[in-house]
Write a protein that holds these residues in place. Structure first.
Motif, PDB file in Angstrom:
ATOM      1  N   ASN A   2       0.903 -14.384   1.972  1.00 41.78           N
ATOM      2  CA  ASN A   2      -0.279 -15.100   2.428  1.00 41.78           C
ATOM      3  C   ASN A   2      -1.204 -14.207   3.252  1.00 41.78           C
ATOM      4  OD1 ASN A   2       0.997 -14.945   4.888  1.00 41.78           O
ATOM      5  ND2 ASN A   2       1.576 -17.109   4.949  1.00 41.78           N
ATOM      6  N   LYS A   3      -2.466 -14.595   3.264  1.00 37.99           N
ATOM      7  CA  LYS A   3      -3.499 -13.750   3.867  1.00 37.99           C
ATOM      8  C   LYS A   3      -3.310 -13.519   5.375  1.00 37.99           C
ATOM      9  CE  LYS A   3      -8.356 -12.873   3.622  1.00 37.99           C
ATOM     10  NZ  LYS A   3      -9.056 -12.405   2.460  1.00 37.99           N
ATOM     11  N   SER A   8      -2.154  -9.686   9.715  1.00 31.82           N
ATOM     12  CA  SER A   8      -1.337  -9.354  10.892  1.00 31.82           C
ATOM     13  C   SER A   8      -0.634  -8.005  10.716  1.00 31.82           C
ATOM     14  CB  SER A   8      -0.291 -10.433  11.140  1.00 31.82           C
ATOM     15  OG  SER A   8      -0.899 -11.667  11.362  1.00 31.82           O
ATOM     16  N   LEU A   9      -0.075  -7.786   9.549  1.00 37.26           N
ATOM     17  CA  LEU A   9       0.601  -6.511   9.286  1.00 37.26           C
ATOM     18  C   LEU A   9      -0.378  -5.346   9.309  1.00 37.26           C
ATOM     19  CD1 LEU A   9       3.087  -7.602   6.495  1.00 37.26           C
ATOM     20  CD2 LEU A   9       3.623  -7.007   8.850  1.00 37.26           C
ATOM     21  N   ARG A  10      -1.574  -5.569   8.786  1.00 39.76           N
ATOM     22  CA  ARG A  10      -2.581  -4.503   8.836  1.00 39.76           C
ATOM     23  C   ARG A  10      -3.007  -4.215  10.270  1.00 39.76           C
ATOM     24  NH1 ARG A  10      -6.077  -5.695   3.381  1.00 39.76           N
ATOM     25  NH2 ARG A  10      -4.524  -4.772   2.005  1.00 39.76           N
ATOM     26  N   ALA A  11      -3.088  -5.245  11.090  1.00 43.33           N
ATOM     27  CA  ALA A  11      -3.426  -5.027  12.502  1.00 43.33           C
ATOM     28  C   ALA A  11      -2.344  -4.206  13.200  1.00 43.33           C
ATOM     29  CB  ALA A  11      -3.622  -6.374  13.207  1.00 43.33           C
ATOM     30  N   VAL A  12      -1.092  -4.500  12.900  1.00 43.99           N
ATOM     31  CA  VAL A  12       0.016  -3.721  13.476  1.00 43.99           C
ATOM     32  C   VAL A  12      -0.049  -2.275  12.996  1.00 43.99           C
ATOM     33  CG1 VAL A  12       2.531  -3.460  13.473  1.00 43.99           C
ATOM     34  CG2 VAL A  12       1.519  -5.708  13.816  1.00 43.99           C
ATOM     35  N   TRP A  59       4.607  10.643  10.412  1.00 45.69           N
ATOM     36  CA  TRP A  59       4.654   9.193  10.622  1.00 45.69           C
ATOM     37  C   TRP A  59       3.343   8.542  10.202  1.00 45.69           C
ATOM     38  CZ3 TRP A  59       8.926   6.775  10.770  1.00 45.69           C
ATOM     39  CH2 TRP A  59      10.057   7.336  11.360  1.00 45.69           C
ATOM     40  N   GLN A  60       2.224   9.202  10.467  1.00 47.21           N
ATOM     41  CA  GLN A  60       0.933   8.644  10.066  1.00 47.21           C
ATOM     42  C   GLN A  60       0.815   8.567   8.549  1.00 47.21           C
ATOM     43  OE1 GLN A  60      -1.476  11.400  12.296  1.00 47.21           O
ATOM     44  NE2 GLN A  60      -2.094   9.805  13.740  1.00 47.21           N
ATOM     45  N   VAL A  61       1.314   9.582   7.865  1.00 50.05           N
ATOM     46  CA  VAL A  61       1.306   9.543   6.397  1.00 50.05           C
ATOM     47  C   VAL A  61       2.132   8.357   5.914  1.00 50.05           C
ATOM     48  CG1 VAL A  61       2.158  10.759   4.333  1.00 50.05           C
ATOM     49  CG2 VAL A  61       0.854  11.997   6.067  1.00 50.05           C
ATOM     50  N   ALA A  62       3.294   8.159   6.500  1.00 52.99           N
ATOM     51  CA  ALA A  62       4.141   7.021   6.117  1.00 52.99           C
ATOM     52  C   ALA A  62       3.421   5.697   6.370  1.00 52.99           C
ATOM     53  CB  ALA A  62       5.464   7.066   6.879  1.00 52.99           C
ATOM     54  N   LEU A  63       2.715   5.580   7.483  1.00 49.30           N
ATOM     55  CA  LEU A  63       1.993   4.336   7.786  1.00 49.30           C
ATOM     56  C   LEU A  63       0.852   4.094   6.806  1.00 49.30           C
ATOM     57  CD1 LEU A  63       1.882   4.523  11.691  1.00 49.30           C
ATOM     58  CD2 LEU A  63       3.266   2.982  10.281  1.00 49.30           C
ATOM     59  N   VAL A  64       0.156   5.145   6.419  1.00 51.41           N
ATOM     60  CA  VAL A  64      -0.929   4.988   5.438  1.00 51.41           C
ATOM     61  C   VAL A  64      -0.368   4.558   4.088  1.00 51.41           C
ATOM     62  CG1 VAL A  64      -2.690   6.262   4.138  1.00 51.41           C
ATOM     63  CG2 VAL A  64      -2.525   6.547   6.614  1.00 51.41           C
ATOM     64  N   ARG A  68      -0.980   1.150   1.815  1.00 52.24           N
ATOM     65  CA  ARG A  68      -1.235   1.100   0.375  1.00 52.24           C
ATOM     66  C   ARG A  68      -0.261   0.135  -0.309  1.00 52.24           C
ATOM     67  NH1 ARG A  68      -0.158   5.841  -3.843  1.00 52.24           N
ATOM     68  NH2 ARG A  68      -1.116   4.884  -5.638  1.00 52.24           N
ATOM     69  N   LEU A  69       1.011   0.190   0.074  1.00 50.04           N
ATOM     70  CA  LEU A  69       1.993  -0.737  -0.499  1.00 50.04           C
ATOM     71  C   LEU A  69       1.668  -2.182  -0.148  1.00 50.04           C
ATOM     72  CD1 LEU A  69       5.341   1.171   0.061  1.00 50.04           C
ATOM     73  CD2 LEU A  69       4.294   0.594  -2.119  1.00 50.04           C
ATOM     74  N   LEU A  70       1.190  -2.395   1.061  1.00 50.00           N
ATOM     75  CA  LEU A  70       0.795  -3.741   1.469  1.00 50.00           C
ATOM     76  C   LEU A  70      -0.357  -4.246   0.603  1.00 50.00           C
ATOM     77  CD1 LEU A  70       1.264  -6.046   3.447  1.00 50.00           C
ATOM     78  CD2 LEU A  70      -0.283  -4.905   5.035  1.00 50.00           C
ATOM     79  N   SER A  71      -1.265  -3.364   0.259  1.00 47.57           N
ATOM     80  CA  SER A  71      -2.364  -3.736  -0.637  1.00 47.57           C
ATOM     81  C   SER A  71      -1.833  -4.105  -2.018  1.00 47.57           C
ATOM     82  CB  SER A  71      -3.372  -2.597  -0.764  1.00 47.57           C
ATOM     83  OG  SER A  71      -3.953  -2.314   0.472  1.00 47.57           O
ATOM     84  N   LEU A  72      -0.859  -3.335  -2.507  1.00 45.89           N
ATOM     85  CA  LEU A  72      -0.264  -3.653  -3.803  1.00 45.89           C
ATOM     86  C   LEU A  72       0.465  -5.001  -3.764  1.00 45.89           C
ATOM     87  CD1 LEU A  72       1.162  -0.176  -4.882  1.00 45.89           C
ATOM     88  CD2 LEU A  72      -0.770  -1.383  -5.887  1.00 45.89           C
ATOM     89  N   VAL A  73       1.166  -5.264  -2.678  1.00 48.64           N
ATOM     90  CA  VAL A  73       1.886  -6.535  -2.546  1.00 48.64           C
ATOM     91  C   VAL A  73       0.904  -7.702  -2.487  1.00 48.64           C
ATOM     92  CG1 VAL A  73       3.316  -7.895  -0.970  1.00 48.64           C
ATOM     93  CG2 VAL A  73       3.951  -5.560  -1.509  1.00 48.64           C
ATOM     94  N   SER A  74      -0.188  -7.536  -1.762  1.00 52.30           N
ATOM     95  CA  SER A  74      -1.148  -8.632  -1.651  1.00 52.30           C
ATOM     96  C   SER A  74      -1.835  -8.916  -2.987  1.00 52.30           C
ATOM     97  CB  SER A  74      -2.190  -8.336  -0.569  1.00 52.30           C
ATOM     98  OG  SER A  74      -2.984  -7.230  -0.939  1.00 52.30           O
ATOM     99  N   ARG A  75      -1.904  -7.904  -3.873  1.00 50.10           N
ATOM    100  CA  ARG A  75      -2.476  -8.110  -5.218  1.00 50.10           C
ATOM    101  C   ARG A  75      -1.393  -8.397  -6.249  1.00 50.10           C
ATOM    102  NH1 ARG A  75      -5.965  -2.923  -4.617  1.00 50.10           N
ATOM    103  NH2 ARG A  75      -3.951  -2.097  -5.187  1.00 50.10           N
ATOM    104  N   ARG A  76      -0.143  -8.524  -5.802  1.00 54.39           N
ATOM    105  CA  ARG A  76       1.006  -8.803  -6.663  1.00 54.39           C
ATOM    106  C   ARG A  76       1.205  -7.718  -7.726  1.00 54.39           C
ATOM    107  NH1 ARG A  76       3.256 -13.683  -5.707  1.00 54.39           N
ATOM    108  NH2 ARG A  76       1.984 -15.184  -4.606  1.00 54.39           N
ATOM    109  N   GLN A  77       0.994  -6.456  -7.343  1.00 54.03           N
ATOM    110  CA  GLN A  77       1.188  -5.325  -8.244  1.00 54.03           C
ATOM    111  C   GLN A  77       2.269  -4.391  -7.713  1.00 54.03           C
ATOM    112  OE1 GLN A  77      -2.661  -3.549  -8.343  1.00 54.03           O
ATOM    113  NE2 GLN A  77      -3.470  -5.011  -9.805  1.00 54.03           N
TER     114      GLN A  77
END
Length: 180
Positions: A2-3, A8-12, A59-64, A68-77
């Motif tokens: 859900n949005k 919230s995860l993006r804010a973290v 660590w910053q690379v891992a967070l970025v 990207r994975l969060l974007s894929l999950v939100s688009r169900r890809q």
């Protein structure tokens, strides 16, 4: 997903990236304050600062990549090949972020000849936690690959032209033609 949860995860993730950037800026100052007054380690302030900055960069690379994975999950890809490669990138970034400080502390102990129980515990902490996180990520990548493989098989079955789901002789809700 859900949005509100995605936001919230993006804010973290933004807060973590900002904290890592702030720490990268402060590392040279802290290293100079801690090691500068001592002659035996004053020459190590700059290289150790670089190692700390590079560790935080990992660590910053891992967070970025997590972003990207969060974007894929939100688009169900998330079952795409890109997500499996992204988890691989996170594994390498986490391994680098754990090894850099551990190697720096080992150098401090065995080459520079300074340190004590705190440095030994720091090495153990970096290696144990880094290895544990890498193992978890490897298992998660394998599970993601299996899920992607199973999804591909399901897509083939669903799109199979020989099956006519709307045909009246097909089995519907556990009943067949003899029970009708």
């Amino acid at each position: 997903m859900n949005k509100p949860l995605v936001l919230s995860l993006r804010a973290v993730l933004i807060l973590l990236l900002a904290a890592a950037l702030t720490a990268q800026i402060l590392i040279p100052f802290a290293a100079e304050k801690l090691g500068g007054p001592f002659e035996e380690v004053s020459h190590l302030v700059a290289p150790y600062s670089v190692a700390g900055i590079l560790s935080l960069l990992c660590w910053q690379v891992a967070l970025v990549v997590v972003w990207r994975l969060l974007s894929l999950v939100s688009r169900r890809q998330f079952l795409a090949t890109r997500s499996i490669k992204s988890v691989g990138a996170i594994i390498y970034a986490v391994a680098g972020a754990a090894l850099l400080p551990a190697l720096t502390m080992l150098h401090l102990l065995f080459v520079a000849g300074v340190g004590g129980p705190g440095v030994v515990l720091g090495v153990a902490f970096c290696l144990i936690c880094g290895a544990a996180l890498v193992v978890v990520l490897i298992v998660m990548r394998a599970l993601l690959a299996m899920a992607a493989e199973n999804q591909g098989g399901l897509d083939e079955v669903i799109q199979c032209p020989q099956l006519d789901v709307g045909h009246p002789t097909m089995v519907h809700r556990g009943t067949d033609e003899r029970e009708r």
